[in-house]
Design a protein around this motif. Structure first.
Motif, PDB file in Angstrom:
ATOM      1  N   VAL A  81       0.867  -1.182   0.000  1.00 15.72           N
ATOM      2  CA  VAL A  81       0.000   0.000   0.000  1.00 15.72           C
ATOM      3  C   VAL A  81       0.901   1.228   0.000  1.00 15.72           C
ATOM      4  N   SER A  82       0.409   2.311  -0.569  1.00 14.68           N
ATOM      5  CA  SER A  82       1.233   3.502  -0.682  1.00 14.68           C
ATOM      6  C   SER A  82       0.344   4.734  -0.716  1.00 14.68           C
ATOM      7  N   GLY A  83       0.847   5.849  -0.183  1.00 15.38           N
ATOM      8  CA  GLY A  83       0.079   7.078  -0.237  1.00 15.38           C
ATOM      9  C   GLY A  83       0.742   8.209   0.527  1.00 15.38           C
ATOM     10  N   ARG A  84       0.151   9.404   0.374  1.00 16.19           N
ATOM     11  CA  ARG A  84       0.677  10.609   1.013  1.00 16.19           C
ATOM     12  C   ARG A  84       0.053  10.837   2.374  1.00 16.19           C
ATOM     13  N   PHE A  85       0.772  11.617   3.174  1.00 13.95           N
ATOM     14  CA  PHE A  85       0.225  12.095   4.434  1.00 13.95           C
ATOM     15  C   PHE A  85      -0.703  13.277   4.134  1.00 13.95           C
ATOM     16  N   LEU A  86      -1.831  13.312   4.840  1.00 21.22           N
ATOM     17  CA  LEU A  86      -2.851  14.330   4.603  1.00 21.22           C
ATOM     18  C   LEU A  86      -2.726  15.513   5.550  1.00 21.22           C
TER      19      LEU A  86
END
Length: 249
Positions: free
Chosen positions: A64-69
């Motif tokens: 899984v991968s993604g940016r901090f909000l």
């Protein structure tokens, strides 16, 4: 209703399209990833930030991968399977790094922490006191369950910062950055003294992330991202998943 160790998820009810964790973690449990449905997503408070991690849909490994909000600080997940270690109180951090002392660089403080494995180096002043949230975020990611605090010159807590103190209780490793009085140095050439000891050289681990941050013009937390595999590998990146800053332990 199910009452169990949250880090283990709920395998009997998987797969899940969405996993929302209402607790703080420093590492994403692998069971959450393996129990995620294809194209699913995990929303969690990792270190000092909220991150949205989406299924990367690769054939080589589940990840899984993604940016901090944005920033966040939930109550921590207490899990036997995650080898939970409580964060240290501020007083313990100060004691482990030489005590509060009237000055961060006094000889009494040095005598308290000096040991055969302590090293001392001089670096360019990192000026993290202006970015405490980002500094706490990075240190919490790099050394799980660690604690970063500042000390101030004199009794005024709003006065100039004169030291950064960082402790990783699981290993007993620590780092202390002592800042000199800026009036005693040339403008634009401020330096600081780094003392560190333990099985992990914490400041050495932090420096690549700080350098990447400075090169990118000191962006806020939303430029950082995380990729996590189902084998537990955590990769911190800046702006793009291919721009790896650190492989987290």
């Amino acid at each position: 209703m199910l009452c169990s160790d949250g880090a283990l998820g709920a395998p009997g009810r998987a797969p899940f399209d969405r996993i929302i964790a209402t607790c703080g973690i420093d590492r994403v449990p692998t069971d959450w990833i393996t129990q995620l449905a294809p194209a699913g997503a995990i929303l969690a408070n990792v270190s000092k930030g909220i991150v949205l991690l989406r299924d990367t849909d690769t054939t080589s490994a589940r990840a899984v991968s993604g940016r901090f909000l944005g920033g966040a600080g939930f109550m921590p997940l207490r899990s036997d399977s995650q080898h939970y270690t409580p964060r240290s109180p501020v007083t313990d951090v100060l004691h482990a790094t030489g005590g509060p002392g009237p000055n961060a660089t006094d000889t009494a403080a040095d005598a308290t922490v000096a040991g055969p494995d302590m090293t001392t180096t001089v670096i360019t002043h990192p000026q993290l006191d202006r970015e405490f949230a980002l500094a706490a975020f990075l240190t919490g990611l790099l050394a799980d369950r660690s604690q970063l605090v500042y000390t101030h010159a004199g009794a005024d807590p709003t006065g100039p910062v004169n030291s950064y103190r960082w402790l990783h209780p699981a290993t007993g490793s620590w780092a202390r950055v002592d800042l000199p009085n800026p009036t005693n140095q040339q403008p634009g050439q401020l330096t600081a003294t780094v003392r560190q000891a333990g099985s992990r050289r914490l400041w050495d681990e932090l420096q690549p992330a700080l350098h990447a941050w400075h090169r990118a013009s000191r962006p806020d937390l939303t430029h950082w991202g995380l990729t996590v595999t189902d084998t537990g590998h955590h990769q911190l990146w800046l702006d793009e998943p291919t721009a790896t800053v650190a492989n987290l332990r």
